[in-house]
Design a protein around this motif. Structure first.
Motif, PDB file in Angstrom:
ATOM      1  N   GLN A 262      -3.144   8.926  -5.754  1.00 13.50           N
ATOM      2  CA  GLN A 262      -2.224   9.822  -5.056  1.00 13.50           C
ATOM      3  C   GLN A 262      -1.286   9.039  -4.141  1.00 13.50           C
ATOM      4  OE1 GLN A 262      -4.818  12.593  -3.092  1.00 13.50           O
ATOM      5  NE2 GLN A 262      -5.377  13.635  -5.002  1.00 13.50           N
ATOM      6  N   ALA A 263      -1.817   8.049  -3.459  1.00 16.59           N
ATOM      7  CA  ALA A 263      -0.988   7.224  -2.576  1.00 16.59           C
ATOM      8  C   ALA A 263       0.047   6.444  -3.391  1.00 16.59           C
ATOM      9  CB  ALA A 263      -1.860   6.272  -1.765  1.00 16.59           C
ATOM     10  N   ILE A 264      -0.362   5.904  -4.519  1.00 12.90           N
ATOM     11  CA  ILE A 264       0.581   5.181  -5.384  1.00 12.90           C
ATOM     12  C   ILE A 264       1.695   6.118  -5.827  1.00 12.90           C
ATOM     13  CG2 ILE A 264       0.856   4.123  -7.668  1.00 12.90           C
ATOM     14  CD1 ILE A 264      -1.953   2.844  -7.198  1.00 12.90           C
ATOM     15  N   ASN A 265       1.342   7.322  -6.242  1.00 10.83           N
ATOM     16  CA  ASN A 265       2.363   8.277  -6.677  1.00 10.83           C
ATOM     17  C   ASN A 265       3.296   8.665  -5.532  1.00 10.83           C
ATOM     18  OD1 ASN A 265       1.616   8.353  -9.368  1.00 10.83           O
ATOM     19  ND2 ASN A 265       0.086   9.935  -9.008  1.00 10.83           N
TER      20      ASN A 265
ATOM     21  N   MET B 246       8.701   7.762  -2.939  1.00 15.05           N
ATOM     22  CA  MET B 246       9.442   7.291  -1.772  1.00 15.05           C
ATOM     23  C   MET B 246      10.273   6.050  -2.083  1.00 15.05           C
ATOM     24  SD  MET B 246       8.770   9.332   0.771  1.00 15.05           S
ATOM     25  CE  MET B 246       8.851  10.618  -0.449  1.00 15.05           C
ATOM     26  N   ARG B 247       9.734   5.169  -2.896  1.00 12.71           N
ATOM     27  CA  ARG B 247      10.385   3.897  -3.233  1.00 12.71           C
ATOM     28  C   ARG B 247      10.332   3.666  -4.734  1.00 12.71           C
ATOM     29  NH1 ARG B 247      10.840  -0.212   0.586  1.00 12.71           N
ATOM     30  NH2 ARG B 247      12.013  -1.064  -1.146  1.00 12.71           N
TER      31      ARG B 247
ATOM     32  N   LEU C 263       8.540  -2.669  -9.756  1.00  9.77           N
ATOM     33  CA  LEU C 263       7.864  -1.864  -8.750  1.00  9.77           C
ATOM     34  C   LEU C 263       8.329  -2.270  -7.358  1.00  9.77           C
ATOM     35  CD1 LEU C 263       4.185  -1.996 -10.057  1.00  9.77           C
ATOM     36  CD2 LEU C 263       5.846  -0.147 -10.361  1.00  9.77           C
ATOM     37  N   SER C 264       8.365  -1.296  -6.472  1.00 14.28           N
ATOM     38  CA  SER C 264       8.686  -1.602  -5.077  1.00 14.28           C
ATOM     39  C   SER C 264       7.535  -2.420  -4.485  1.00 14.28           C
ATOM     40  CB  SER C 264       8.873  -0.301  -4.290  1.00 14.28           C
ATOM     41  OG  SER C 264       7.635   0.366  -4.154  1.00 14.28           O
ATOM     42  N   PRO C 265       7.793  -3.127  -3.388  1.00 14.99           N
ATOM     43  CA  PRO C 265       6.714  -3.896  -2.750  1.00 14.99           C
ATOM     44  C   PRO C 265       5.528  -3.003  -2.356  1.00 14.99           C
ATOM     45  CG  PRO C 265       8.829  -4.546  -1.850  1.00 14.99           C
ATOM     46  CD  PRO C 265       9.080  -3.356  -2.733  1.00 14.99           C
ATOM     47  N   GLU C 266       5.821  -1.771  -1.926  1.00 11.47           N
ATOM     48  CA  GLU C 266       4.758  -0.855  -1.528  1.00 11.47           C
ATOM     49  C   GLU C 266       3.858  -0.498  -2.714  1.00 11.47           C
ATOM     50  OE1 GLU C 266       8.228  -0.321   1.212  1.00 11.47           O
ATOM     51  OE2 GLU C 266       8.002  -0.413  -0.957  1.00 11.47           O
ATOM     52  N   VAL C 267       4.484  -0.119  -3.810  1.00 13.51           N
ATOM     53  CA  VAL C 267       3.713   0.253  -4.998  1.00 13.51           C
ATOM     54  C   VAL C 267       2.974  -0.956  -5.549  1.00 13.51           C
ATOM     55  CG1 VAL C 267       3.863   1.143  -7.367  1.00 13.51           C
ATOM     56  CG2 VAL C 267       5.247   2.187  -5.548  1.00 13.51           C
TER      57      VAL C 267
ATOM     58  N   TRP D 178       0.591   7.063   4.103  1.00 12.54           N
ATOM     59  CA  TRP D 178       0.465   8.139   3.111  1.00 12.54           C
ATOM     60  C   TRP D 178      -0.389   9.276   3.666  1.00 12.54           C
ATOM     61  CZ3 TRP D 178      -4.419   8.978   0.677  1.00 12.54           C
ATOM     62  CH2 TRP D 178      -4.433  10.065  -0.193  1.00 12.54           C
ATOM     63  N   ARG D 179      -1.496   8.937   4.300  1.00 12.77           N
ATOM     64  CA  ARG D 179      -2.366   9.973   4.867  1.00 12.77           C
ATOM     65  C   ARG D 179      -1.654  10.761   5.964  1.00 12.77           C
ATOM     66  NH1 ARG D 179      -8.291   6.996   4.775  1.00 12.77           N
ATOM     67  NH2 ARG D 179      -8.779   7.666   2.653  1.00 12.77           N
ATOM     68  N   ARG D 180      -0.894  10.074   6.810  1.00 13.70           N
ATOM     69  CA  ARG D 180      -0.138  10.778   7.849  1.00 13.70           C
ATOM     70  C   ARG D 180       0.880  11.726   7.233  1.00 13.70           C
ATOM     71  NH1 ARG D 180      -0.325   5.693  10.162  1.00 13.70           N
ATOM     72  NH2 ARG D 180       1.799   5.245   9.529  1.00 13.70           N
ATOM     73  N   ALA D 181       1.577  11.265   6.191  1.00 16.75           N
ATOM     74  CA  ALA D 181       2.563  12.105   5.504  1.00 16.75           C
ATOM     75  C   ALA D 181       1.890  13.307   4.866  1.00 16.75           C
ATOM     76  CB  ALA D 181       3.322  11.290   4.457  1.00 16.75           C
ATOM     77  N   ARG D 182       0.735  13.087   4.267  1.00 18.09           N
ATOM     78  CA  ARG D 182      -0.004  14.169   3.618  1.00 18.09           C
ATOM     79  C   ARG D 182      -0.453  15.196   4.650  1.00 18.09           C
ATOM     80  NH1 ARG D 182      -5.636  12.870   0.741  1.00 18.09           N
ATOM     81  NH2 ARG D 182      -6.048  12.387   2.913  1.00 18.09           N
TER      82      ARG D 182
END
Length: 75
Positions: free
Chosen positions: A10-13, A18-19, A28-32, A66-70
């Motif tokens: 879920q975090a990857i998605n 987002m990026r 892939l973005s650095p985050e992904v 990701w958790r904060r956004a969720r």
């Protein structure tokens, strides 16, 4: 606290939205990419969960964001 494989997916998605990947090569973005490394290790070791303190600091920060956004979307 542990991170499940489902949560990691879920975090990857989330970070893919987002990026998104860019360029002709669709890199892939650095985050992904950072989370994909963790995902690959979990798959390789057949781990269903992983303690958050075992994640590299960058990946842990991405999971926290990701958790904060969720949580913000649940309100």
């Amino acid at each position: 606290m542990n991170l499940t494989l489902t949560e990691l997916e879920q975090a990857i998605n989330y970070w893919r939205r987002m990026r998104p990947s860019v360029g002709e090569e669709r890199a892939l973005s650095p985050e992904v990419n950072a989370l994909a490394d963790v995902y690959a290790q979990m798959i390789f070791h057949r781990a269903a969960t992983l303690p958050l303190d075992q994640l590299p600091i960058g990946a842990r920060e991405l999971i926290d964001a990701w958790r904060r956004a969720r949580e913000g979307n649940a309100a």
